[in-house]
Enzyme design. Structure first.
Site, PDB file in Angstrom:
ATOM      1  N   THR A 141      -7.517  -7.428   4.893  1.00  0.00           N
ATOM      2  CA  THR A 141      -6.381  -6.705   4.334  1.00  0.00           C
ATOM      3  C   THR A 141      -5.114  -7.187   5.009  1.00  0.00           C
ATOM      4  O   THR A 141      -5.073  -7.321   6.241  1.00  0.00           O
ATOM      5  CB  THR A 141      -6.485  -5.170   4.485  1.00  0.00           C
ATOM      6  OG1 THR A 141      -5.259  -4.573   4.045  1.00  0.00           O
ATOM      7  CG2 THR A 141      -6.764  -4.737   5.908  1.00  0.00           C
ATOM      8  N   ASP A 143      -2.612  -5.456   5.213  1.00  0.00           N
ATOM      9  CA  ASP A 143      -2.019  -4.269   5.831  1.00  0.00           C
ATOM     10  C   ASP A 143      -2.398  -4.122   7.305  1.00  0.00           C
ATOM     11  O   ASP A 143      -1.737  -3.389   8.040  1.00  0.00           O
ATOM     12  CB  ASP A 143      -2.448  -3.010   5.076  1.00  0.00           C
ATOM     13  CG  ASP A 143      -1.887  -2.965   3.657  1.00  0.00           C
ATOM     14  OD1 ASP A 143      -0.776  -3.489   3.461  1.00  0.00           O
ATOM     15  OD2 ASP A 143      -2.546  -2.410   2.769  1.00  0.00           O
ATOM     16  N   MET A 187       5.236  -4.971   2.060  1.00  0.00           N
ATOM     17  CA  MET A 187       4.067  -4.130   1.814  1.00  0.00           C
ATOM     18  C   MET A 187       3.638  -3.373   3.068  1.00  0.00           C
ATOM     19  O   MET A 187       3.796  -3.856   4.190  1.00  0.00           O
ATOM     20  CB  MET A 187       2.911  -4.963   1.287  1.00  0.00           C
ATOM     21  CG  MET A 187       3.069  -5.404  -0.159  1.00  0.00           C
ATOM     22  SD  MET A 187       1.638  -6.356  -0.746  1.00  0.00           S
ATOM     23  CE  MET A 187       2.042  -6.497  -2.487  1.00  0.00           C
ATOM     24  N   GLY A 188       3.054  -2.208   2.843  1.00  0.00           N
ATOM     25  CA  GLY A 188       2.576  -1.353   3.923  1.00  0.00           C
ATOM     26  C   GLY A 188       2.665   0.094   3.491  1.00  0.00           C
ATOM     27  O   GLY A 188       3.749   0.670   3.451  1.00  0.00           O
ATOM     28  N   GLU A 244       7.327  -0.561   2.312  1.00  0.00           N
ATOM     29  CA  GLU A 244       7.339   0.087   1.004  1.00  0.00           C
ATOM     30  C   GLU A 244       6.912   1.549   1.092  1.00  0.00           C
ATOM     31  O   GLU A 244       7.252   2.361   0.227  1.00  0.00           O
ATOM     32  CB  GLU A 244       6.393  -0.645   0.047  1.00  0.00           C
ATOM     33  CG  GLU A 244       4.931  -0.586   0.488  1.00  0.00           C
ATOM     34  CD  GLU A 244       3.974  -1.303  -0.446  1.00  0.00           C
ATOM     35  OE1 GLU A 244       4.427  -1.823  -1.487  1.00  0.00           O
ATOM     36  OE2 GLU A 244       2.761  -1.338  -0.135  1.00  0.00           O
ATOM     37  N   GLN A 293       3.803 -12.216  -0.643  1.00  0.00           N
ATOM     38  CA  GLN A 293       3.481 -12.105   0.780  1.00  0.00           C
ATOM     39  C   GLN A 293       1.984 -12.119   1.050  1.00  0.00           C
ATOM     40  O   GLN A 293       1.559 -12.345   2.184  1.00  0.00           O
ATOM     41  CB  GLN A 293       4.106 -10.841   1.364  1.00  0.00           C
ATOM     42  CG  GLN A 293       3.619  -9.541   0.757  1.00  0.00           C
ATOM     43  CD  GLN A 293       4.641  -8.427   0.861  1.00  0.00           C
ATOM     44  OE1 GLN A 293       4.971  -8.009   1.948  1.00  0.00           O
ATOM     45  NE2 GLN A 293       5.132  -7.956  -0.270  1.00  0.00           N
TER      46      GLN A 293
END
Length: 405
Positions: A141, A143, A187-188, A244, A293
């Site tokens: 991931t 993340d 992203m996150g 985000e 990304q």
């Protein structure tokens, strides 16, 4: 002798196919393993008995190397949430039917948090049914929010893209004489690892990003505007990195959710851009890095690719040792020189849990990342692959229609 199956799930990354290669190459070495099946579209392929013969799919060393440099999930993905088998096991019966028909004794699931939920549920169900089928989770991931593991495959490449892109944005933003603000949305959802990784630019002598906001800190619009004004007094071009998933007013984001109840996040960058324009009145733009990304393999981290392959191979060895319901994880052995080991953790301890930024990575004002984080991030973005190019662009491995039928 037994056959195995492997599937990919969740969001694409630059490194998830490298983990697939790791499973494939390690399985070829094992005399206990005969056929190697790839499940199309994650667990859905097992449910629907839609599998491909990976030995027919990957036919040469050239194919292997090409697959390693190809981003996204070559087998396709899904966001399918398995129900609680104690309440309804009809889907599980379909899964067992496919595995028995194909004589599959081990299943490897490459994915993130939700995929580890699938690993946990399947392994528990198989144990309950006294089925000798090993289930192993291979993490991935961008993340970086899986607990227990030091970091996740896919994150290093995404972090490298974020850092490189913000450095380029910084160069672009400083060419004009007028003051400006650029808001970069990264992203996150609940954890700000990827946004925080942009701090590595500070180690390179950059003052940007001047402000970094992550979901771990409660967001205040009034404080944000004060922060921006303060930075504008010091810098002609202010660069802001924002996750985000930071808290925003209702209506800024769509509110639509996936099968796991996760909101589709987008819009915070544009919202902050409009607010800055109205309240401060300077030149301002927002940039949403979006899917680039996670799939920009042209600037991926070689450390990430190599580790992703290694952790896939380790998963095969784990299954052959008779373990099940496990997720392969990294443990950082040394910072300098950077060294890791691969271990196992119970899927039940990882599924449906999240890992957040340590408190000492976030500054006291909650608007930037401290230098303490730099030594964590830097090793993960090192190294560049020698890409195979095709007419000026990176070449990608794709599944042939003949294999899919």
């Amino acid at each position: 002798m037994m056959n195995i199956a492997v599937a990919q799930s969740g969001g694409p990354t630059c490194a998830i196919n490298a983990s697939l290669v790791g499973v494939f190459k390690e399985s070829l070495k094992e005399t206990k393993i005969d056929a190697i099946f790839g499940s199309i579209n994650g667990i859905e392929g097992i449910i629907q008995n839609h599998l491909v013969d990976m030995k027919a799919m990957i036919r040469s060393n050239e194919d292997i190397e090409l697959l390693k440099q190809t981003p996204s999930t070559v087998l396709g993905s899904c966001r399918y949430k398995l129900p609680d088998w104690k309440e309804d096991d009809s889907v599980y019966q379909k899964i067992v039917k496919t595995l028995k028909q194909r004589q599959i004794g081990a299943f490897f699931y490459i994915g993130g948090n939700d995929s580890m939920d699938t690993v946990n549920k399947l392994s528990e169900y198989f144990k309950e049914q006294a089925l000798d089928i090993q289930v192993i989770g291979i993490p991935k991931t961008i993340d970086n929010d899986l607990c227990i593991t030091d970091h996740t495959p896919g994150f290093g490449s995404a972090a490298k893209y974020v850092a490189a892109t913000l450095r380029e944005i910084t160069r672009d933003s400083t060419v004009y004489s007028i003051p400006s603000v650029t808001v970069v949305e990264i992203m996150g959802r609940h954890a700000g690892w990827l946004t925080a990784s942009s701090v590595v630019l500070h180690a390179l002598g950059e003052t940007a990003p001047h402000l970094i906001y992550v979901p771990e800190v409660k967001f205040s619009l009034d404080k944000f505007l004060k922060d921006v004004r303060r930075e504008m007094a010091k810098h002609k071009a202010v660069i802001v990195a924002v996750s985000e998933g930071i808290e925003v007013p209702e209506g800024v984001q769509s509110g639509v959710v996936d099968n796991f109840g996760h909101k589709y996040l987008s819009g915070i960058g544009k919202y902050l851009e409009d607010t800055i324009r109205q309240e401060i009145g300077c030149k301002v733009r927002s940039i949403e890095l979006n899917v680039m990304q996670r799939c920009s393999s042209h600037i991926c981290s070689m450390t990430d690719i190599n580790e992703s392959e290694s952790i896939g191979a380790a998963g095969v060895r784990c299954a052959l040792n008779g373990e099940t319901g496990k997720v392969m994880v990294f443990r950082r052995v040394s910072e300098t020189p950077y060294m890791t080991s691969i271990e196992t953790a119970d899927a039940s301890a990882i599924a449906n849990n999240e890992k957040y930024l340590p408190a000492d990575y976030i500054n006291a004002d909650g608007n930037n990342i401290t230098d303490a984080a730099i030594s964590y991030f830097l090793p993960l973005i090192q190294g560049e692959p020698d890409l195979v190019m095709e007419m000026g662009v990176p070449k990608h491995f794709t599944l042939q229609e003949s294999v899919l039928k």
